[in-house]
Design a protein around this motif. Structure first.
Motif, PDB file in Angstrom:
ATOM      1  N   ALA A  64     -80.050  38.006  34.801  1.00  0.00           N
ATOM      2  CA  ALA A  64     -80.898  38.837  35.617  1.00  0.00           C
ATOM      3  C   ALA A  64     -81.382  38.002  36.762  1.00  0.00           C
ATOM      4  N   LEU A  65     -81.213  38.513  37.938  1.00  0.00           N
ATOM      5  CA  LEU A  65     -81.680  37.771  39.084  1.00  0.00           C
ATOM      6  C   LEU A  65     -83.100  38.226  39.356  1.00  0.00           C
ATOM      7  N   LEU A  66     -84.027  37.339  39.181  1.00  0.00           N
ATOM      8  CA  LEU A  66     -85.398  37.697  39.486  1.00  0.00           C
ATOM      9  C   LEU A  66     -85.555  37.537  40.984  1.00  0.00           C
ATOM     10  N   SER A  67     -85.078  38.446  41.686  1.00  0.00           N
ATOM     11  CA  SER A  67     -85.089  38.478  43.132  1.00  0.00           C
ATOM     12  C   SER A  67     -84.079  37.540  43.716  1.00  0.00           C
ATOM     13  N   VAL A  68     -84.522  36.316  44.139  1.00  0.00           N
ATOM     14  CA  VAL A  68     -83.616  35.426  44.843  1.00  0.00           C
ATOM     15  C   VAL A  68     -82.811  34.602  43.881  1.00  0.00           C
ATOM     16  N   LEU A  69     -82.476  35.107  42.828  1.00  0.00           N
ATOM     17  CA  LEU A  69     -81.696  34.457  41.775  1.00  0.00           C
ATOM     18  C   LEU A  69     -82.591  33.504  41.056  1.00  0.00           C
ATOM     19  N   ILE A 111     -82.450  42.603  40.825  1.00  0.00           N
ATOM     20  CA  ILE A 111     -81.224  42.915  40.086  1.00  0.00           C
ATOM     21  C   ILE A 111     -81.382  42.571  38.610  1.00  0.00           C
ATOM     22  N   PHE A 112     -80.930  43.467  37.752  1.00  0.00           N
ATOM     23  CA  PHE A 112     -80.696  43.163  36.341  1.00  0.00           C
ATOM     24  C   PHE A 112     -79.197  43.295  36.113  1.00  0.00           C
ATOM     25  N   ASP A 113     -78.597  42.315  35.484  1.00  0.00           N
ATOM     26  CA  ASP A 113     -77.132  42.268  35.373  1.00  0.00           C
ATOM     27  C   ASP A 113     -76.758  41.584  34.069  1.00  0.00           C
ATOM     28  N   ARG A 158     -75.404  46.959  35.378  1.00  0.00           N
ATOM     29  CA  ARG A 158     -75.951  46.201  36.506  1.00  0.00           C
ATOM     30  C   ARG A 158     -76.729  47.192  37.362  1.00  0.00           C
ATOM     31  N   ILE A 159     -78.032  46.916  37.573  1.00  0.00           N
ATOM     32  CA  ILE A 159     -78.849  47.783  38.415  1.00  0.00           C
ATOM     33  C   ILE A 159     -79.498  46.972  39.529  1.00  0.00           C
ATOM     34  N   THR A 160     -79.647  47.611  40.693  1.00  0.00           N
ATOM     35  CA  THR A 160     -80.257  46.987  41.871  1.00  0.00           C
ATOM     36  C   THR A 160     -81.381  47.879  42.364  1.00  0.00           C
ATOM     37  N   SER A 161     -82.525  47.291  42.674  1.00  0.00           N
ATOM     38  CA  SER A 161     -83.652  48.085  43.159  1.00  0.00           C
ATOM     39  C   SER A 161     -83.304  48.760  44.481  1.00  0.00           C
ATOM     40  N   ASN A 162     -83.723  49.994  44.656  1.00  0.00           N
ATOM     41  CA  ASN A 162     -83.482  50.704  45.910  1.00  0.00           C
ATOM     42  C   ASN A 162     -84.274  50.080  47.059  1.00  0.00           C
ATOM     43  N   ASP A 163     -85.422  49.507  46.748  1.00  0.00           N
ATOM     44  CA  ASP A 163     -86.239  48.850  47.764  1.00  0.00           C
ATOM     45  C   ASP A 163     -85.883  47.379  47.860  1.00  0.00           C
TER      46      ASP A 163
END
Length: 308
Positions: A5-10, A252-254, A97-102
């Motif tokens: 899971a990428l906590l934002s900037v990886l 991102i959660f992956d 794998r999900i990515t925030s819309n914002d």
């Protein structure tokens, strides 16, 4: 097997110089409870990003297959690998794998309250049976890390953040706390990750459940980073101007399987036996009983960018 899971900037998943200008960030967005999945995009494609032996399913398939859902008992979001299907040879296993819309720019803090991370199989990055979380940045050439102010137990593995260096290893920091990933993380009741994205640098803190500070629990509408202590990992802007190398970040959660990192000949045999694809991906899904995220909440806090 790989979960990340990428906590934002990886993903997913910092110092004393000025560590990052300590300041207060107010809550502007929270992903939690029954509406957790409302503002995310499901990738809905095979893993053509890290060459994993995985298919990232659509929101509809994820919901009907119980790969992404909110547990009605705990009200926590669950994101997992299919652990019930029998996958034949030459096929891939379903996952999410999900990515925030914002997307969130400089002047942001992300707070992730997690109960469980995938293990046995990357803010937050780990593969196979690793016991420590690793954090890193991946940038265009020219961004290097100099004199980070971070916990003495953290280990700087690399200082060149360029994606062209060391097969896109990034500038990696390994958390010395073994409660930061894997089975020990789950056994300790999880914990909280905080990522600060500021012009002075990027910082990540990790707090095991028993050590979450009152600065995070007593006020749920804002966070002051000066009350969090020395970061676990720190990437100061000295030789890496944040506004130059980083655009607004999506969350991102992956969870992917095998692929470029976890299945690499130099990595996989360190904690796993056999062959990643044939021994762990195909066949029944029992290997993936622990391959899931359990997320109590994911918060985005922000302040006026001109004061960062």
């Amino acid at each position: 097997m790989r979960a990340f899971a990428l906590l934002s900037v990886l993903a997913t998943e910092l110092p004393l110089l000025p560590p990052v200008t300590a300041t207060t960030y107010d809550l502007v967005k929270e992903y939690a409870g029954s509406t957790f999945f409302n503002d995310w995009t499901f990738y809905n494609n095979y893993d053509n990003l890290t060459n994993g032996d995985a298919i990232f399913v659509s929101a509809q398939v994820a919901a009907s297959s119980k790969l992404a859902y909110v547990d009605p008992t705990t009200n926590h979001a669950i994101i997992k690998v299919d652990n019930t299907s029998t996958v034949p040879y030459n096929d891939k296993r379903n996952t999410v794998r999900i990515t925030s819309n914002d997307a969130y720019g400089v002047g942001s803090v992300w707070i992730a309250d997690m109960q469980h991370l995938p293990y046995g199989i990357d803010t937050l990055e780990g593969v196979n049976l690793m016991t420590n979380n690793q954090m890193g940045l991946h940038t265009l050439p020219g961004c290097t890390i100099v004199n980070p102010s971070q916990a003495s137990t953290s280990q700087q593995q690399s200082s060149d953040c360029s994606y062209l260096t060391n097969s896109n290893q990034g500038c990696i920091v390994v958390d010395g706390n073994t409660d930061s990933y894997g089975q020990a993380f789950a056994a300790a009741g999880g914990g909280v990750f905080v990522t600060e994205f500021a012009t002075s640098g990027i910082s990540i803190w990790f707090f095991p459940r028993a050590s979450v500070p009152s600065a995070l629990t007593s006020n749920t509408n804002s966070v002051n980073t000066s009350a969090l202590g020395t970061p676990t990992g720190n990437w100061p802007s000295t030789n890496c101007l944040i506004d130059t190398y980083f655009s607004p970040q999506n969350l991102i959660f992956d969870i992917t399987l095998c692929g470029d990192f976890a299945a690499a000949p130099s990595i996989f045999p360190k904690t796993c036996s056999g062959v990643c694809y044939t021994d762990y991906v195909i066949g029944n899904g029992s290997n993936y009983a622990t391959a899931y995220f359990e997320v109590a909440s994911r918060k985005h806090n922000q302040r006026d960018k001109w004061n960062v």
